[in-house]
Design an enzyme around this catalytic site. Sequence first.
Site, short mmCIF file in Angstrom:
data_model
loop_
_atom_site.label_atom_id
_atom_site.label_comp_id
_atom_site.label_asym_id
_atom_site.label_seq_id
_atom_site.Cartn_x
_atom_site.Cartn_y
_atom_site.Cartn_z
N ARG A 239 0.88 -1.81 -0.37
CA ARG A 239 0.04 0.25 0.01
C ARG A 239 0.88 1.44 -0.36
O ARG A 239 1.70 1.22 0.66
CB ARG A 239 -0.85 -0.53 1.54
CG ARG A 239 -1.77 -0.80 1.00
CD ARG A 239 -2.73 -1.43 2.52
NE ARG A 239 -3.90 -2.25 2.61
CZ ARG A 239 -3.45 -3.18 2.88
NH1 ARG A 239 -2.69 -3.94 3.11
NH2 ARG A 239 -4.54 -4.63 2.62
N LYS A 264 -3.27 -0.94 8.01
CA LYS A 264 -5.10 -0.94 7.63
C LYS A 264 -5.74 -2.54 8.54
O LYS A 264 -6.65 -1.89 9.42
CB LYS A 264 -5.35 -1.67 6.15
CG LYS A 264 -6.70 -1.86 5.66
CD LYS A 264 -7.09 -1.52 4.32
CE LYS A 264 -7.96 -1.50 3.80
NZ LYS A 264 -8.18 -1.94 2.25
N HIS A 327 -1.51 3.67 -5.86
CA HIS A 327 -2.35 2.33 -5.49
C HIS A 327 -1.74 0.81 -6.67
O HIS A 327 -2.61 0.09 -6.52
CB HIS A 327 -3.81 2.59 -4.72
CG HIS A 327 -4.19 1.50 -3.85
ND1 HIS A 327 -4.17 0.67 -4.30
CD2 HIS A 327 -4.13 1.66 -2.91
CE1 HIS A 327 -5.21 0.14 -3.19
NE2 HIS A 327 -4.55 0.70 -1.98
N ARG A 330 -0.90 -2.48 -7.01
CA ARG A 330 -1.48 -3.47 -6.08
C ARG A 330 -2.08 -4.43 -7.42
O ARG A 330 -1.86 -5.21 -7.96
CB ARG A 330 -2.02 -3.43 -5.25
CG ARG A 330 -0.97 -3.07 -4.22
CD ARG A 330 -1.66 -1.80 -2.81
NE ARG A 330 -1.93 -3.10 -2.24
CZ ARG A 330 -1.70 -3.73 -1.18
NH1 ARG A 330 -0.99 -3.85 -0.77
NH2 ARG A 330 -2.88 -4.77 -0.94
N HIS A 354 -4.24 -9.36 2.37
CA HIS A 354 -4.96 -9.31 2.39
C HIS A 354 -5.23 -10.52 3.13
O HIS A 354 -4.56 -11.01 3.09
CB HIS A 354 -6.24 -9.66 0.94
CG HIS A 354 -5.82 -8.18 -0.11
ND1 HIS A 354 -5.96 -8.23 -1.33
CD2 HIS A 354 -5.82 -7.36 0.62
CE1 HIS A 354 -6.31 -7.35 -1.53
NE2 HIS A 354 -6.06 -6.74 -0.66
N TYR A 364 -4.55 -17.10 7.86
CA TYR A 364 -3.15 -17.25 8.23
C TYR A 364 -2.03 -16.77 8.87
O TYR A 364 -2.07 -15.75 8.72
CB TYR A 364 -2.45 -18.30 6.76
CG TYR A 364 -2.74 -18.72 5.75
CD1 TYR A 364 -2.57 -20.72 6.28
CD2 TYR A 364 -4.18 -18.92 4.58
CE1 TYR A 364 -3.15 -21.94 5.79
CE2 TYR A 364 -4.65 -20.00 4.45
CZ TYR A 364 -4.30 -21.53 4.52
OH TYR A 364 -4.41 -22.87 3.93
#
Length: 401
Positions: A239, A264, A327, A330, A354, A364
């Site tokens: 990011r 985030k 951005h 990404r 994510h 995970y």
Amino acid sequence: MPLSDVAIRKAKPAEKPLRLFDGGGLYLEVMPTGGKLWRWKYRYAGKEKRLALGSYPDVSLANARERHAEGRRLLAAGIDPGEQRKAEKAATADRAANTFGAVAGEMIEQRSGKLSTVSRERAVRLLGYLAPIANLPIAAVDGPLLLAAIRKIEARGMETAHRARAFAGQVFRYGIATGRNRTNPARDLLGALAPVDGGHFASLTEPERVAPLLRALWGYQGGAVVQAALKVAPLVFVRPGELRTARWADIDLEAAEWRYTTAKTSTPHIVPLASQVVDVLRALHPLTGRGEYVFPSERGKHRPMSENTVNAALRALGYDSDTMTGHGFRAMARTMLDEILGFRPDFIEHQLAHAVKDPNGRAYNRTSHLAERRKMMQTWADYLDGLRTDGNVVPIARKAG
């Protein structure tokens, strides 16, 4: 005398074909090579004809008699069994030629001279994603069937799902032009799919357009810190806020890793650093390595680069906000790693930081698939190098497991 299984098994080949009759024109022909073939001799419109009913033992005596009886029923109804079989084969071939997959393959071949290697590979990959409808007659594929197939693609990312819908639309339009179908259900799904995540961030995802962007980034004539940030941004695709606030304390150049906690999601994250990134950071270290931030502000080394710095540099290079943003690196990586380099979507999602959960619904940890992600990041950097240096847009032949 009717045949028996015992008689058939004991039948031995001779120098010439040997015929063993069962009755009603049905017989077994024993070939000199040892093969045993079922035949039916019948008359239609005054002409003697023969029809192959299969080979023994694949077709047993009982099966041969069933096929013979079905043929006799057709004959009694005034239908030539041989011509009926030809019609059925033609219909089967016609159905096979008119499936969604067959029409799509024909379209790709027809346009192959106009498609780049990457575009062709992408079309084939999108067709693979649409496997649930590939073997259906294209005329039978309606909106709900297409939507169900595309829903399964959403796990790869909404951008890929939208690309699949657009590709399907091309196939349906080609089918209409060649008389295989009459409608284009892909057009009716325009509002049925969720928008691309972060879709308001413009991005480039076509190799032919990414190549000149990379050359522009590496040719930027501004300050050394911004030059380094522009080179690193597409390679790490974090990011924008994470890039501009990167701290030297979190980066281990020897281990080629960047470890930090994402702002985030407040979760630990690891970014494996490709050799190209390490080289850029080593060159930058003498300039900013004594400070806290890797990319400090021009207004003071104790504050990070401005949040608008990368976007401003892109504007200076001629890329407006509707074309490319910080951005957008990404989205570029997510799409091309999947659709061109063929990496597993869960590897990509992990690297994008994510939320990815295991089959039991547990998140995970940051080391999940780290070895595979390390290989992916190096492959990505090497691929972008190829685009930048020689315009090589041929995808690397691999499929990550």
